[in-house]
Design a protein around this motif. Structure first.
Motif: not given
Length: 362
Positions: A275-281, A303-313, A318-324
């Motif tokens: 759900i987290l990834l779909t929110m970011a997408l 690792e750089q790719d994963l860091t960018r994914v985290q930043q996009i989220i 998406a991160f805040d919406a997911h927490e809510q």
């Protein structure tokens, strides 16, 4: 996260003491079974593969059984021998499910040790990795059956049948949910809103039921409560179960590897639809969305790719919406607790369980 106040958690239960008790009893059951097998020069290695997944972890499902029993009128958490023994049985099944799950996901580690198929690969060669993992998972599933029989043997026949039947349904349902999870990873990312609805249904079945709702109900069924009580407990367990998996998904993307026991970002490399990834997408701009689509499921993601994914989220909200969304599910469950009509101590135990399941770092 918004949660209902838990009055004096210490009067409900001590989670660390409970988990230690379950781990001790589970290892004891495993070792008692091991000595009953005819000796063979390969037996030690075979059992060592299985034992590496036994007697560790958070024991949340075992805890939910004891809480369910207590809430439905049984002994306090940790005081019912039958509930504890059923906890041992479900822990053995959890070990079985994890062995198979790690094989399906091709995961390298579990709980900070090599996964069983990786252990087998190192000890016996790559051609043995998959067969050994399948067999070890089957062994642990068989031990779940044995432990369930052991747990209920002193109960009246009707109670034995009710509890054994329900445990068998749990293990069968997980296989169905795992199948849906496997095919979900092949679903396209081009319609994230539709995908999110699909993923929600899958995790409600796979994790919401098995991780929380089913263990709670299994414990409650020890007391054969009224259907309305079970129905309410099911609703609570479903809400908290989905929230439990959503918290797992956050930890999979952002968690501390030292606490979670598996590499941070492994879900992204494995292509997990969350759900987290779909929110970011849904919220990402065209460039970021394309990057997410290309990175999700890439075993070679850096690792750089994963860091960018985290930043996009985070940047997309998406991160805040997911927490809510997690908080909303927790609140939905808490709002139903009062409808059970139990005393304040039992209510405290149930609410504390909900908090532990959904507000965690590992």
């Amino acid at each position: 996260m918004t949660t209902a106040t838990v009055p004096d958690p210490l009067r409900a239960f001590d989670r660390s003491v409970f988990a230690a008790t379950i781990h001790r009893k589970t290892l004891g059951f495993f070792d008692a079974y091991a000595v009953s097998i005819d000796a063979h020069e390969q037996l030690h290695r075979f059992l060592a593969f299985a034992r590496s997944y036994v007697g560790s972890g958070k024991a949340f499902r075992a805890l939910a059984i004891s809480v369910g029993n207590y809430v439905a009128g049984g002994d306090p958490v940790g005081k019912s021998a039958v509930a504890l023994d059923l906890g041992v049985a479900i822990e053995l099944y959890q070990s079985s499910a994890l062995v198979h799950d790690d094989l399906i996901d091709n995961a390298d580690t579990r709980r900070n040790i090599p996964s069983v198929h990786k252990q087998a690969e190192a000890a016996l060669g790559i051609s043995s990795a998959m067969p050994v993992a399948v067999l070890i998972g089957d062994l642990l599933l068989s031990m779940n059956h044995l432990a369930t029989t052991h747990a209920v043997k002193s109960l009246p026949t009707a109670d034995q049948l009710r509890l054994s039947d329900y445990m068998a349904r749990i293990t069968a349902e997980v296989s169905w949910g795992q199948y849906l999870d496997v095919i979900t990873e092949t679903r396209p990312l081009t319609d994230p809103d539709s995908l999110r609805r699909y993923v929600y249904d899958v995790i409600a079945l796979k994790s919401g039921h098995y991780s929380v709702m089913r263990p709670l109900v299994l414990g409650a069924l020890m007391n054969d409560p009224e259907p309305q009580f079970i129905e309410t407990l099911q609703k609570i367990g479903r809400s908290w179960g989905v929230a439990f998996q959503m918290r797992d998904d956050v930890l999979g993307a952002f968690g501390d590897e030292a606490l979670t026991g598996k590499p941070t970002g492994s879900d992204i490399r494995e292509g997990k639809r969350t759900i987290l990834l779909t929110m970011a997408l849904s919220a990402a701009n065209e460039d970021d969305r394309l990057f997410l689509e290309q990175t999700l499921g890439s075993a070679n993601a850096s690792e750089q790719d994963l860091t960018r994914v985290q930043q996009i989220i985070k940047d997309t909200g998406a991160f805040d919406a997911h927490e809510q969304a997690i908080s909303k599910l927790v609140d939905e469950g808490n709002a139903l607790v009062g409808q059970l009509g139990v005393d304040s101590d039992r209510e405290a135990a149930l609410r504390l369980l909900g908090k532990l399941l959904t507000d965690r770092k590992a």
